[in-house]
Design a protein around this motif. Structure first.
Motif, PDB file in Angstrom:
ATOM      1  N   LEU A  70      -0.756  -9.466 -11.714  1.00 22.44           N
ATOM      2  CA  LEU A  70      -0.088  -8.770 -12.816  1.00 22.44           C
ATOM      3  C   LEU A  70      -0.788  -7.449 -13.117  1.00 22.44           C
ATOM      4  O   LEU A  70      -0.137  -6.425 -13.348  1.00 22.44           O
ATOM      5  N   LYS A  71      -2.115  -7.456 -13.078  1.00 23.90           N
ATOM      6  CA  LYS A  71      -2.857  -6.231 -13.366  1.00 23.90           C
ATOM      7  C   LYS A  71      -2.722  -5.220 -12.232  1.00 23.90           C
ATOM      8  O   LYS A  71      -2.612  -4.005 -12.477  1.00 23.90           O
ATOM      9  N   ALA A  72      -2.706  -5.703 -10.998  1.00 23.87           N
ATOM     10  CA  ALA A  72      -2.475  -4.796  -9.875  1.00 23.87           C
ATOM     11  C   ALA A  72      -1.097  -4.151  -9.980  1.00 23.87           C
ATOM     12  O   ALA A  72      -0.921  -2.968  -9.645  1.00 23.87           O
TER      13      ALA A  72
ATOM     14  N   ARG B 161       3.405  13.528 -10.602  1.00 20.04           N
ATOM     15  CA  ARG B 161       3.894  13.873  -9.266  1.00 20.04           C
ATOM     16  C   ARG B 161       4.272  12.573  -8.551  1.00 20.04           C
ATOM     17  O   ARG B 161       3.602  12.149  -7.614  1.00 20.04           O
ATOM     18  N   ALA B 162       5.302  11.928  -9.053  1.00 18.26           N
ATOM     19  CA  ALA B 162       5.712  10.635  -8.521  1.00 18.26           C
ATOM     20  C   ALA B 162       5.893  10.703  -7.011  1.00 18.26           C
ATOM     21  O   ALA B 162       6.460  11.644  -6.472  1.00 18.26           O
ATOM     22  N   GLY B 163       5.383   9.690  -6.325  1.00 18.58           N
ATOM     23  CA  GLY B 163       5.477   9.625  -4.883  1.00 18.58           C
ATOM     24  C   GLY B 163       4.236  10.079  -4.165  1.00 18.58           C
ATOM     25  O   GLY B 163       4.038   9.759  -2.988  1.00 18.58           O
ATOM     26  N   ARG B 164       3.369  10.827  -4.878  1.00 17.39           N
ATOM     27  CA  ARG B 164       2.167  11.350  -4.234  1.00 17.39           C
ATOM     28  C   ARG B 164       1.250  10.229  -3.756  1.00 17.39           C
ATOM     29  O   ARG B 164       0.567  10.369  -2.743  1.00 17.39           O
ATOM     30  N   PHE B 165       1.234   9.104  -4.483  1.00 16.41           N
ATOM     31  CA  PHE B 165       0.311   8.025  -4.161  1.00 16.41           C
ATOM     32  C   PHE B 165       1.000   6.820  -3.509  1.00 16.41           C
ATOM     33  O   PHE B 165       0.404   5.746  -3.416  1.00 16.41           O
ATOM     34  N   ASP B 166       2.244   7.012  -3.063  1.00 16.66           N
ATOM     35  CA  ASP B 166       2.991   5.887  -2.501  1.00 16.66           C
ATOM     36  C   ASP B 166       2.302   5.286  -1.275  1.00 16.66           C
ATOM     37  O   ASP B 166       2.404   4.079  -1.027  1.00 16.66           O
ATOM     38  N   ALA B 167       1.619   6.108  -0.500  1.00 18.33           N
ATOM     39  CA  ALA B 167       1.021   5.617   0.747  1.00 18.33           C
ATOM     40  C   ALA B 167      -0.368   5.030   0.539  1.00 18.33           C
ATOM     41  O   ALA B 167      -0.969   4.524   1.498  1.00 18.33           O
ATOM     42  N   VAL B 168      -0.874   5.062  -0.692  1.00 13.76           N
ATOM     43  CA  VAL B 168      -2.219   4.554  -0.958  1.00 13.76           C
ATOM     44  C   VAL B 168      -2.142   3.059  -1.219  1.00 13.76           C
ATOM     45  O   VAL B 168      -1.464   2.623  -2.153  1.00 13.76           O
ATOM     46  N   PRO B 169      -2.807   2.248  -0.411  1.00 14.97           N
ATOM     47  CA  PRO B 169      -2.734   0.809  -0.641  1.00 14.97           C
ATOM     48  C   PRO B 169      -3.458   0.404  -1.922  1.00 14.97           C
ATOM     49  O   PRO B 169      -4.559   0.875  -2.197  1.00 14.97           O
ATOM     50  N   VAL B 170      -2.798  -0.444  -2.721  1.00 13.86           N
ATOM     51  CA  VAL B 170      -3.409  -1.009  -3.927  1.00 13.86           C
ATOM     52  C   VAL B 170      -3.760  -2.457  -3.615  1.00 13.86           C
ATOM     53  O   VAL B 170      -2.874  -3.295  -3.446  1.00 13.86           O
ATOM     54  N   GLU B 171      -5.035  -2.734  -3.496  1.00  9.22           N
ATOM     55  CA  GLU B 171      -5.506  -4.062  -3.103  1.00  9.22           C
ATOM     56  C   GLU B 171      -5.908  -4.870  -4.334  1.00  9.22           C
ATOM     57  O   GLU B 171      -6.440  -4.321  -5.295  1.00  9.22           O
ATOM     58  N   VAL B 172      -5.647  -6.168  -4.269  1.00 10.01           N
ATOM     59  CA  VAL B 172      -6.043  -7.084  -5.342  1.00 10.01           C
ATOM     60  C   VAL B 172      -7.446  -7.589  -5.029  1.00 10.01           C
ATOM     61  O   VAL B 172      -7.661  -8.299  -4.046  1.00 10.01           O
ATOM     62  N   GLY B 173      -8.390  -7.192  -5.850  1.00 14.04           N
ATOM     63  CA  GLY B 173      -9.781  -7.556  -5.631  1.00 14.04           C
ATOM     64  C   GLY B 173     -10.163  -8.834  -6.351  1.00 14.04           C
ATOM     65  O   GLY B 173      -9.314  -9.568  -6.854  1.00 14.04           O
ATOM     66  N   PRO B 174     -11.448  -9.110  -6.429  1.00 15.80           N
ATOM     67  CA  PRO B 174     -11.920 -10.356  -7.046  1.00 15.80           C
ATOM     68  C   PRO B 174     -11.764 -10.356  -8.553  1.00 15.80           C
ATOM     69  O   PRO B 174     -11.507  -9.322  -9.178  1.00 15.80           O
ATOM     70  N   ALA B 175     -11.947 -11.528  -9.126  1.00 19.50           N
ATOM     71  CA  ALA B 175     -11.869 -11.707 -10.579  1.00 19.50           C
ATOM     72  C   ALA B 175     -13.091 -12.473 -11.063  1.00 19.50           C
ATOM     73  O   ALA B 175     -13.690 -13.262 -10.328  1.00 19.50           O
TER      74      ALA B 175
END
Length: 416
Positions: A110-112, A124-138
């Motif tokens: 949910l936080k990711a 600048r919507a779309g600028r970061f579309d190619a950047v992977p958002v990884e779910v890290g530890p908790a």
């Protein structure tokens, strides 16, 4: 035999929603932790206590021309991630944990999603579309917090009610580590003061700070040191120690530290992955360096640590005594940047801002690792760093404050 009419009356139909209790479908969680949906009119509803995919009846608390703030009155169709909040203090109105209605296993995702949504809706919507958002530890979902801050209500430690200045005395705290929770349960404090309870979970040392009181005004369990704001302002020092990955760190009464030692270790590991292996000639600048947490673990020779807090600088000098570190007491925004290869920046919730970004860029660092604890501030900083010649390559979201909407985001950027 005819049994006759059923004496049981039919169930009452659910009440029709009133104009201030509409039924909405929830789309997503947004920055700040509220769930976003739309009324039939198209007006945005920001709802406390709902989850994505749910259908809920809401009570409108505050209206604006284009949006309303609301709370859940009834969950009509629940998310599979919904659970009954286990903490009785939450039911009494404590505002400390605003995501306990989501299963702990679901909170990281949910936080990711909050972070991904903030990136997608950047200027600048779309600028970061190619950047992977990884779910890290908790962090562990219960008993993880080594520091809590609150007030006093009737002599008892108290948290604020949700979005309110009103205080609620609590009998216990499910997310506080046992050494901290004991002080919450058994401590007695003068009304009208702010109280901070801190503990070294791996050393057993405990410290209570009465921000506007004196030490003799508190009654606490044996072995807990108490110091008042009067004493601190007069120059008296107080600290405790914590162990992180086998390293003993000094933390002063007013120095910032992470949610607990396991959270600090998770964050250090994430930052280490982002920084990569440093060579003997690589220079590291640890900006907003606090007590020297990152400089202590990243393996840099002769790191530069920049920190404005006098208490944290004193701690860093102790914690980095064997690291040949250059420790500068200064606001990052006023620091004269030195050429370095890597910058690690861990600013406050408001982020780097324009002047912080200017300082980072002036180092000429080929790699920048940005730690953000607010998704909106993260996006603003990433946009300004991008405009300064950097490109985001990786984003990792950590959950160091389970049961709250707070995020910790580690972003890696490379100089283009």
């Amino acid at each position: 035999m005819d049994p006759g009419p059923d004496p049981t009356p039919p169930p009452e139909p659910p009440p029709e929603p009133t104009p201030t209790e509409p039924v909405i479908s929830v789309d997503r969680l947004v920055v700040g932790g509220a769930a976003l949906g739309h009324e039939d009119s198209g007006r945005v509803a920001l709802v406390r206590g709902a989850l994505p995919g749910e259908t809920v009846r809401i009570r409108v608390l505050r209206e604006r021309p284009r949006s309303v703030d609301a709370e859940v009155v009834e969950v009509i169709a629940a998310s599979p991630d919904r659970v009954e909040p286990p903490c009785p203090e939450l039911a009494r109105g404590c505002g400390g944990c605003d995501l306990q209605h989501a299963a702990p296993a679901a909170q990281r995702s949910l936080k990711a999603a909050i972070v991904s949504d903030a990136l997608a809706r950047s200027v600048r919507a779309g600028r970061f579309d190619a950047v992977p958002v990884e779910v890290g530890p908790a962090a562990d979902p219960w008993g993880y917090r080594s520091t809590v801050r609150g007030g006093v209500d009737g002599g008892r430690f108290a948290f604020h009610r949700h979005h309110s200045d009103d205080l609620l005395a609590v009998a216990d705290c499910a997310v506080a580590a046992d050494p901290v929770a004991e002080v919450i349960r058994d401590g007695r404090f003068p009304d009208g003061v702010d109280v901070t309870i801190r503990a070294g979970l791996r050393t057993g040392e405990r410290l209570v700070i009465l921000d506007t009181g004196a030490a003799q005004d508190a009654v606490v369990p044996d072995g807990v040191r108490v110091i008042g704001g009067v004493e601190l302002s007069a120059g008296q020092r107080a600290w405790f120690h914590e162990e992180v990955a086998g390293v003993r760190l000094r933390i002063s009464a007013r120095s910032f530290f992470q949610s607990g030692p396991s959270g600090a270790e998770a964050l250090v590991d994430s930052v280490r992955r982002a920084v990569g292996t440093l060579g003997s000639s690589d220079r590291l600048a640890d900006l907003y360096g606090g007590v020297g947490l990152f400089a202590a673990f990243l393996g840099a020779e002769r790191p530069i640590v920049v920190e404005r807090s006098a208490a944290s600088v004193a701690d860093a000098r102790v914690n980095l005594a064997d690291r040949d570190a250059t420790i500068v007491r200064s606001a990052v925004e006023r620091w004269r940047p030195s050429p370095v290869n890597v910058v690690v920046a861990d600013p406050a919730r408001s982020g780097l801002g324009r002047d912080g970004v200017r300082a980072v860029a002036a180092t000429g660092a080929g790699r920048v690792v940005l730690i953000s604890c607010d998704a909106a501030a993260m996006v603003r900083d990433l946009e300004m760093l991008t405009a300064s010649g950097y490109r985001a390559t990786r984003i990792e979201v950590l959950d160091l404050f389970p049961h709250t909407h707070h995020v910790e985001v580690v972003s890696t950027l490379e100089l283009v």
